[in-house]
Design an enzyme around this catalytic site. Structure first.
Site, PDB file in Angstrom:
ATOM      1  N   TYR A 122       0.847  -1.201   0.000  1.00 51.56           N
ATOM      2  CA  TYR A 122       0.000   0.000   0.000  1.00 51.56           C
ATOM      3  C   TYR A 122       0.879   1.245   0.000  1.00 51.56           C
ATOM      4  O   TYR A 122       0.733   2.130  -0.849  1.00 51.56           O
ATOM      5  CB  TYR A 122      -0.889  -0.022   1.238  1.00 51.56           C
ATOM      6  CG  TYR A 122      -1.873   1.108   1.349  1.00 51.56           C
ATOM      7  CD1 TYR A 122      -2.920   1.242   0.447  1.00 51.56           C
ATOM      8  CD2 TYR A 122      -1.788   2.030   2.395  1.00 51.56           C
ATOM      9  CE1 TYR A 122      -3.849   2.266   0.574  1.00 51.56           C
ATOM     10  CE2 TYR A 122      -2.721   3.051   2.534  1.00 51.56           C
ATOM     11  CZ  TYR A 122      -3.748   3.166   1.619  1.00 51.56           C
ATOM     12  OH  TYR A 122      -4.673   4.184   1.753  1.00 51.56           O
ATOM     13  N   THR A 171      -9.597   8.266   8.782  1.00 45.49           N
ATOM     14  CA  THR A 171     -10.916   8.892   8.655  1.00 45.49           C
ATOM     15  C   THR A 171     -11.984   7.867   9.016  1.00 45.49           C
ATOM     16  O   THR A 171     -11.792   6.675   8.765  1.00 45.49           O
ATOM     17  CB  THR A 171     -11.106   9.402   7.216  1.00 45.49           C
ATOM     18  OG1 THR A 171     -10.059  10.336   6.940  1.00 45.49           O
ATOM     19  CG2 THR A 171     -12.445  10.086   7.024  1.00 45.49           C
TER      20      THR A 171
END
Ligand code: UDP
Length: 328
Positions: A147, A177
Site C-alpha cells: 500500500y 478517517t
C-alpha cells in the site's frame, strides 16, 4: 452545462461520500468501482438520479469514459491492513497501473485529476506531527509495503505528469478517517471495536494500545478534499484531524459510547504498525482556510447510529453485498 467528474472507488467509504458531495454541488458524477472492497449499498440511493452513472470496472485495466470529463478523483484502493494481506497484488496494481491509466485519461480529456494519497507515505514516522516535507520511514517489503509504496509511486507518477505533460494535478494525503459506510469487516480499528461491542465480543487491542492515531470525521475530510480540488495547490497536502489519542483511550471511548460490558483483550501488535500519527495541517489551514469541525464525541455518535442500523446479517456475516447479489 454541469461539470462531469469521474470518481474511482465510488462505491467505497470515501468514494461514496464524495459522490454525494459532488451531486450536491451540481456535478454529473460517474462512479467507477470493481467492488472488491466497495459496496453498492453505499451508492444505491444515487442510482435513480439522471446525474449519476456507475461503471463496474477495474481501473488497473484500460479505462474509457465517453464524453467530456472535467475532473477525475482517483480513490480506488484497498485501504486497510487486513486488505493488504488478503489482496496485496491488487493493492499494488490499482496504485500503479491504475494511476497510469487515469493520468492517461486525464491527459486525453484535459481533466483536473486528484489522487488519494495517505499518511502511510510517512510509514512509522520519526517526525511528529507529520508535515508534508517529511519524507517518511517506510519498509518497502513489510506487510504495509504494498500500500505504502503504491501510494508513493502514485505521488511520483502524478508529479511527473504534472511536470512533463503540464497536467493539472492535486495530491491529498489522507489521515485516519471514520464515519458511516465504513466496512464493518475491514479490520480497521473503529469498525472492529464497534462491531465487537454490538456483537457482545471482547474488544481487541493490538499490542499495549500505546500507539496513537488521529481520527477525522468523513464530512470534514470531504470538505478539505473539495477545497483542495478547487484550489490551485499542486504539491501534496495533509488533510486530517490533529486530535491525537492512544488506541487504549480510543477503546475506552467506544466502551463508554456503546455501553458494552465486554472487556479489553490484547492481541499481538502487527508488524510495522506505526507508533504515532498526527497530521500537521498548517498548509490546509493557511491555503484552504480549512480545519476539522466535528468533534470525536459527535462523529462517533453518528457513526455508532449507522452501525446500529445495519441488518443483523451484515453484523454477523461480516461480508458485504457484491455486484451479482445487487443486480439479482
Ligand atoms: N487496532 C487494534 N485493534 C483492532 C484493529 C486495529 O488495536 O482490532 C490498532 C492497530 O494495530 C493500529 C490502530 O488500531 O495501531 C489503527 O489501525 P487501523 O487498521 O484502523 O489503521 P492504521 O493502522 O492503518 O492507521
Amino acid at each position: 452545462m454541469p461539470k462531469r467528474i469521474l470518481i474511482t472507488g465510488g462505491a467505497g467509504f470515501l468514494g461514496s461520500h464524495l459522490c454525494d458531495r459532488f451531486i450536491k454541488e451540481g456535478f454529473e458524477v460517474i462512479a467507477m468501482d470493481n467492488l472488491i472492497t466497495g459496496d453498492l449499498r453505499n451508492i444505491e440511493h444515487l442510482f435513480k438520479l439522471k446525474e449519476f452513472e456507475f461503471y463496474n470496472h477495474d481501473v488497473s485495466k484500460f479505462v474509457h469514459v465517453p464524453g467530456e470529463l472535467h475532473y477525475i478523483l482517483h480513490f480506488a484502493s484497498p485501504a486497510s491492513p487486513i486488505d493488504y494481506l488478503k489482496i496485496p497484488i491488487q493493492t499494488l496494481k490499482v496504485g500503479s497501473l491504475g494511476i497510469h491509466n487515469l493520468l492517461g485519461l486525464a491527459k486525453q480529456k484535459n481533466s483536473r485529476i486528484m489522487i488519494a494519497s495517505t499518511s502511510e507515505v510517512y510509514g512509522d514516522p520519526t517526525v511528529h506531527p507529520q508535515p508534508e516535507e517529511y519524507y517518511g520511514n517506510v519498509n518497502p517489503v513489510g506487510p504495509r509495503g504494498v500500500y505504502d509504496e503504491a501510494k508513493r509511486f502514485q505521488e511520483a507518477m502524478t508529479m511527473a505528469y504534472h511536470t512533463y505533460h503540464k497536467l493539472d494535478t492535486r495530491i491529498v494525503r489522507i489521515f485516519n478517517t471514520y464515519g458511516p459506510r465504513m466496512r464493518l469487516n475491514d479490520g480497521r480499528v473503529l469498525p472492529a471495536f464497534i462491531g465487537q461491542a454490538l456483537r457482545g465480543e471482547d474488544l481487541t487491542i493490538f499490542g499495549e494500545g500505546t500507539q496513537t492515531r488521529s481520527f477525522c470525521y468523513v464530512d470534514d475530510l470531504v470538505e478539505g478534499i473539495y477545497r483542495l480540488l478547487m484550489s490551485g495547490y499542486v504539491l501534496p497536502m495533509n488533510i486530517g484531524n490533529p486530535s491525537e489519542i492512544t488506541i487504549k483511550e480510543f477503546a475506552e471511548e467506544i466502551i463508554k459510547l456503546t455501553g458494552t460490558t465486554q472487556k479489553i483483550v490484547h492481541l499481538p501488535l502487527p508488524k510495522d504498525d506505526p507508533k504515532q500519527r498526527q497530521p500537521d495541517i498548517s498548509k490546509a489551514k493557511n491555503i484552504l482556510n480549512w480545519e476539522p469541525k466535528v468533534s470525536r464525541v459527535e462523529g462517533l455518535r453518528i457513526t455508532y447510529e449507522y452501525f446500529k442500523s445495519l441488518p443483523k446479517e451484515v453484523l454477523y456475516h461480516r461480508d458485504h453485498k457484491k455486484f451479482d447479489d445487487f443486480i439479482k
